[in-house]
Write a protein that holds these residues in place. Structure first.
Motif, PDB file in Angstrom:
ATOM      1  N   LYS A   1      30.244  43.565  31.682  1.00  0.00           N
ATOM      2  CA  LYS A   1      30.781  44.947  31.771  1.00  0.00           C
ATOM      3  C   LYS A   1      30.149  46.127  33.345  1.00  0.00           C
ATOM      4  CE  LYS A   1      30.681  48.819  29.183  1.00  0.00           C
ATOM      5  NZ  LYS A   1      30.677  49.719  30.896  1.00  0.00           N
ATOM      6  N   ASN A   2      31.012  46.733  33.574  1.00  0.00           N
ATOM      7  CA  ASN A   2      30.768  47.101  34.868  1.00  0.00           C
ATOM      8  C   ASN A   2      30.774  48.774  34.085  1.00  0.00           C
ATOM      9  OD1 ASN A   2      31.591  45.034  36.385  1.00  0.00           O
ATOM     10  ND2 ASN A   2      34.023  45.927  36.127  1.00  0.00           N
ATOM     11  N   SER A   3      30.578  49.383  36.086  1.00  0.00           N
ATOM     12  CA  SER A   3      29.782  51.386  35.057  1.00  0.00           C
ATOM     13  C   SER A   3      31.352  51.871  34.350  1.00  0.00           C
ATOM     14  CB  SER A   3      29.582  52.398  36.444  1.00  0.00           C
ATOM     15  OG  SER A   3      30.503  52.227  37.123  1.00  0.00           O
ATOM     16  N   THR A   4      31.892  51.328  34.540  1.00  0.00           N
ATOM     17  CA  THR A   4      33.299  52.098  33.427  1.00  0.00           C
ATOM     18  C   THR A   4      34.425  51.012  33.242  1.00  0.00           C
ATOM     19  OG1 THR A   4      34.615  52.416  35.883  1.00  0.00           O
ATOM     20  CG2 THR A   4      33.628  54.474  35.595  1.00  0.00           C
ATOM     21  N   THR A   5      34.289  49.910  33.248  1.00  0.00           N
ATOM     22  CA  THR A   5      35.430  48.882  32.905  1.00  0.00           C
ATOM     23  C   THR A   5      34.713  48.018  32.455  1.00  0.00           C
ATOM     24  OG1 THR A   5      35.900  48.405  35.021  1.00  0.00           O
ATOM     25  CG2 THR A   5      37.049  49.753  34.642  1.00  0.00           C
ATOM     26  N   ALA A   6      35.150  46.720  31.937  1.00  0.00           N
ATOM     27  CA  ALA A   6      35.057  45.326  31.388  1.00  0.00           C
ATOM     28  C   ALA A   6      35.599  44.186  32.347  1.00  0.00           C
ATOM     29  CB  ALA A   6      34.761  44.931  30.199  1.00  0.00           C
ATOM     30  N   THR A   7      35.438  43.744  33.161  1.00  0.00           N
ATOM     31  CA  THR A   7      36.124  42.982  33.945  1.00  0.00           C
ATOM     32  C   THR A   7      36.124  41.559  33.923  1.00  0.00           C
ATOM     33  OG1 THR A   7      36.216  44.523  36.133  1.00  0.00           O
ATOM     34  CG2 THR A   7      37.088  41.935  36.431  1.00  0.00           C
ATOM     35  N   TRP A   8      37.014  40.831  33.740  1.00  0.00           N
ATOM     36  CA  TRP A   8      36.670  38.975  33.607  1.00  0.00           C
ATOM     37  C   TRP A   8      37.176  38.483  34.290  1.00  0.00           C
ATOM     38  CZ3 TRP A   8      37.386  38.201  28.093  1.00  0.00           C
ATOM     39  CH2 TRP A   8      37.650  38.671  27.502  1.00  0.00           C
ATOM     40  N   TYR A   9      36.202  37.358  34.614  1.00  0.00           N
ATOM     41  CA  TYR A   9      35.617  36.741  35.730  1.00  0.00           C
ATOM     42  C   TYR A   9      35.735  34.694  35.093  1.00  0.00           C
ATOM     43  CZ  TYR A   9      34.149  40.543  37.837  1.00  0.00           C
ATOM     44  OH  TYR A   9      33.835  41.420  39.272  1.00  0.00           O
ATOM     45  N   TYR A  10      36.917  34.315  36.157  1.00  0.00           N
ATOM     46  CA  TYR A  10      36.168  32.574  36.157  1.00  0.00           C
ATOM     47  C   TYR A  10      35.242  31.724  36.788  1.00  0.00           C
ATOM     48  CZ  TYR A  10      38.146  28.281  34.671  1.00  0.00           C
ATOM     49  OH  TYR A  10      38.241  26.476  34.718  1.00  0.00           O
ATOM     50  N   ARG A  11      34.542  31.417  36.560  1.00  0.00           N
ATOM     51  CA  ARG A  11      33.718  30.548  36.800  1.00  0.00           C
ATOM     52  C   ARG A  11      34.362  29.426  37.779  1.00  0.00           C
ATOM     53  NH1 ARG A  11      29.567  31.134  41.209  1.00  0.00           N
ATOM     54  NH2 ARG A  11      27.888  30.087  40.447  1.00  0.00           N
ATOM     55  N   VAL A  12      34.100  29.855  39.244  1.00  0.00           N
ATOM     56  CA  VAL A  12      35.688  28.812  39.626  1.00  0.00           C
ATOM     57  C   VAL A  12      34.718  27.320  40.159  1.00  0.00           C
ATOM     58  CG1 VAL A  12      36.846  27.401  41.916  1.00  0.00           C
ATOM     59  CG2 VAL A  12      37.398  29.539  40.038  1.00  0.00           C
ATOM     60  N   THR A  13      34.678  26.005  39.714  1.00  0.00           N
ATOM     61  CA  THR A  13      34.231  24.868  40.904  1.00  0.00           C
ATOM     62  C   THR A  13      34.816  24.368  41.265  1.00  0.00           C
ATOM     63  OG1 THR A  13      32.132  25.061  38.847  1.00  0.00           O
ATOM     64  CG2 THR A  13      32.357  23.018  40.223  1.00  0.00           C
ATOM     65  N   PHE A  14      34.894  24.193  42.370  1.00  0.00           N
ATOM     66  CA  PHE A  14      36.069  23.335  43.070  1.00  0.00           C
ATOM     67  C   PHE A  14      35.796  22.602  44.729  1.00  0.00           C
ATOM     68  CE2 PHE A  14      39.696  22.936  46.439  1.00  0.00           C
ATOM     69  CZ  PHE A  14      40.547  22.107  46.360  1.00  0.00           C
ATOM     70  N   PHE A  15      35.547  20.962  44.243  1.00  0.00           N
ATOM     71  CA  PHE A  15      35.335  20.243  45.510  1.00  0.00           C
ATOM     72  C   PHE A  15      36.767  20.315  46.569  1.00  0.00           C
ATOM     73  CE2 PHE A  15      34.107  16.586  47.381  1.00  0.00           C
ATOM     74  CZ  PHE A  15      32.874  17.100  47.884  1.00  0.00           C
ATOM     75  N   GLY A  16      36.206  20.903  47.346  1.00  0.00           N
ATOM     76  CA  GLY A  16      37.455  21.294  48.416  1.00  0.00           C
ATOM     77  C   GLY A  16      36.634  20.139  49.822  1.00  0.00           C
ATOM     78  N   ASN A  17      37.348  20.362  51.333  1.00  0.00           N
ATOM     79  CA  ASN A  17      36.987  20.028  52.274  1.00  0.00           C
ATOM     80  C   ASN A  17      35.338  19.897  53.217  1.00  0.00           C
ATOM     81  OD1 ASN A  17      39.879  19.029  52.861  1.00  0.00           O
ATOM     82  ND2 ASN A  17      40.397  20.606  53.696  1.00  0.00           N
ATOM     83  N   THR A  18      35.236  21.228  52.466  1.00  0.00           N
ATOM     84  CA  THR A  18      33.988  21.299  53.644  1.00  0.00           C
ATOM     85  C   THR A  18      32.815  21.239  52.068  1.00  0.00           C
ATOM     86  OG1 THR A  18      34.089  23.849  52.226  1.00  0.00           O
ATOM     87  CG2 THR A  18      35.017  22.809  54.606  1.00  0.00           C
ATOM     88  N   GLY A  19      33.162  20.428  50.592  1.00  0.00           N
ATOM     89  CA  GLY A  19      31.822  20.191  49.834  1.00  0.00           C
ATOM     90  C   GLY A  19      32.330  20.635  48.734  1.00  0.00           C
ATOM     91  N   LEU A  20      32.007  20.840  47.244  1.00  0.00           N
ATOM     92  CA  LEU A  20      31.257  21.411  46.470  1.00  0.00           C
ATOM     93  C   LEU A  20      31.597  23.200  46.640  1.00  0.00           C
ATOM     94  CD1 LEU A  20      32.220  20.762  43.039  1.00  0.00           C
ATOM     95  CD2 LEU A  20      29.260  21.200  43.196  1.00  0.00           C
ATOM     96  N   LYS A  21      32.181  23.635  46.110  1.00  0.00           N
ATOM     97  CA  LYS A  21      31.810  25.237  46.214  1.00  0.00           C
ATOM     98  C   LYS A  21      32.321  25.910  44.710  1.00  0.00           C
ATOM     99  CE  LYS A  21      34.921  25.635  50.398  1.00  0.00           C
ATOM    100  NZ  LYS A  21      36.557  26.005  51.197  1.00  0.00           N
TER     101      LYS A  21
END
Length: 400
Positions: free
Chosen positions: A37-57
């Motif tokens: 819930k934002n001040s005027t809207t509601a936004t969908w978010y995806y929690r990304v867990t990704f293991f790349g070249n520099t480690g876990l992000k």
């Protein structure tokens, strides 16, 4: 930011969230899909867990606003993102740069990769990478996304036909890293060459010089005025110090104290600022070197040293050996004489492994100094006369 976890969101819960005046309130729908819930809207978010070249992000990826993006549409979008992550693709990089990155040429991606990769590797590894990747020149103008595994295998086959299996293997490994980088950074949607294999296993070398061969080599080489003085001293230094050739040629005068014999090698394969104390024989020989080019102890390159070693072996009718075989020679002969294996291994600048890694915190500097002085004395005894005398009595000829 508070999170209120539920099993699955409902339309009723979403409508209540919109009416709720608490900005920042976040609710979990499940499988990493949230709505905030934002001040005027509601936004969908995806929690990304990704293991790349520099480690876990872990990052938040906004995928749309409610009610413009319905609950069902948000779940479908979340499923697409999960599929990207499962394929090893970073969805944040891909979705934010899709129009800019997909469609870039092989040469463009290669340059981007090199810009970061070259900062993390030694100069010798950089040379190997450049030498191997020159075979990829036919791919430079091609869209990275359209290059197939057959294009890569065709180049590998051409390299192998030239009789260089090891180069073919190196090329394939470097290209696989490049494609992995391209996938992670969103330049390609699928890594088609991830599972390619060269079916090549390098043969383990076992060559080392027996005392008779070592005597034949040094008794012929050291007084040979047809060989440049710095090359002769360089080969002898390589044997005594047990360094890799790239480590030897990178030694700088500013890191040498001939009075105490202390020398610092800025970077070995596994150790930074590796300190050693050179034998008295080397102190005297290094005083004969006049080169101060680029502050380097030796003016020649590691490839020049390699070439000379192969050539002198043929010249003096000694079975072929390469620079790295001198390290194996030193370790083998010293071990046969009963010297402590741990000290020898430390002198070779190997990383200490096993339980010793946890308990041995000394760098064994003085033990290594004693070992290398004994090794130099052994060579003098083997030759029947001091090495320094053999070199000084020869005609001095500078390297080209």
């Amino acid at each position: 930011m508070p999170k209120f976890k539920t099993n699955q969101l409902t339309i009723k819960a979403l409508n209540e969230l919109q009416k709720d005046g608490i900005s920042g309130k976040m609710i979990l729908d499940g499988n990493n899909l949230y709505i905030r819930k934002n001040s005027t809207t509601a936004t969908w978010y995806y929690r990304v867990t990704f293991f790349g070249n520099t480690g876990l992000k872990r990052s938040w990826l906004a995928i749309g606003n409610y009610p413009q993006m319905t609950l069902q549409a948000a779940r479908e979008e979340a499923e697409k993102i999960r599929e990207l992550v499962n394929k090893g693709i970073n969805p944040i990089t891909l979705l934010s740069n899709n129009t800019d990155r997909v469609g870039k040429t092989f040469a463009y991606v290669l340059n981007e990769y090199q810009a970061g990769y070259f900062k993390t590797i030694k100069s010798n590894t950089k040379k190997n990478f450049i030498n191997a990747m020159r075979y990829a020149l036919p791919l430079h103008g091609i869209n990275m996304e359209t290059i197939s595994e057959f294009d890569i295998l065709d180049i590998v086959s051409q390299i192998r036909k030239a009789g260089t299996d090891s180069v073919a293997n190196s090329f394939l490994q470097y290209v696989k890293r490049l494609f992995s980088y391209a996938r992670n950074e969103g330049y390609i949607l699928d890594n088609k060459i991830r599972d390619l294999k060269c079916n090549y296993s390098p043969k383990q070398r076992s060559r080392y010089l027996q005392p008779k061969e070592l005597k034949q080599l040094l008794s012929s080489l050291l007084p040979d005025s047809s060989i440049p003085l710095d090359i002769r001293i360089g080969i002898y230094s390589l044997l005594i110090l047990m360094l890799r050739r790239s480590e030897l040629v990178d030694i700088k005068w500013c890191n040498i104290d001939l009075k105490s014999g202390r020398v610092m090698v800025e970077r070995t394969k596994t150790i930074e600022n590796f300190t050693l104390i050179i034998p008295t024989q080397l102190k005297k020989l290094w005083l004969l070197l006049n080169s101060r080019e680029n502050n380097k102890l030796f003016s020649f390159s590691d490839n020049t040293l390699y070439r000379y070693i192969v050539e002198v072996a043929a010249k003096y009718q000694i079975k072929r050996f390469i620079p790295h075989d001198l390290r194996r020679t030193a370790m083998s002969l010293l071990a046969e004489q009963g010297y402590d294996y741990l000290v020898i291994d430390s002198a070779l600048a190997h990383t200490i492994k096993g339980v010793n890694k946890s308990y041995l915190k000394s760098n064994l500097l003085h033990k290594r100094a004693e070992l290398q002085q004994s090794w130099a004395n052994y060579i003098d005894k083997l030759l029947g006369k001091p090495v320094v005398e053999m070199v000084k009595n020869s005609e001095v000829k500078p390297a080209n």
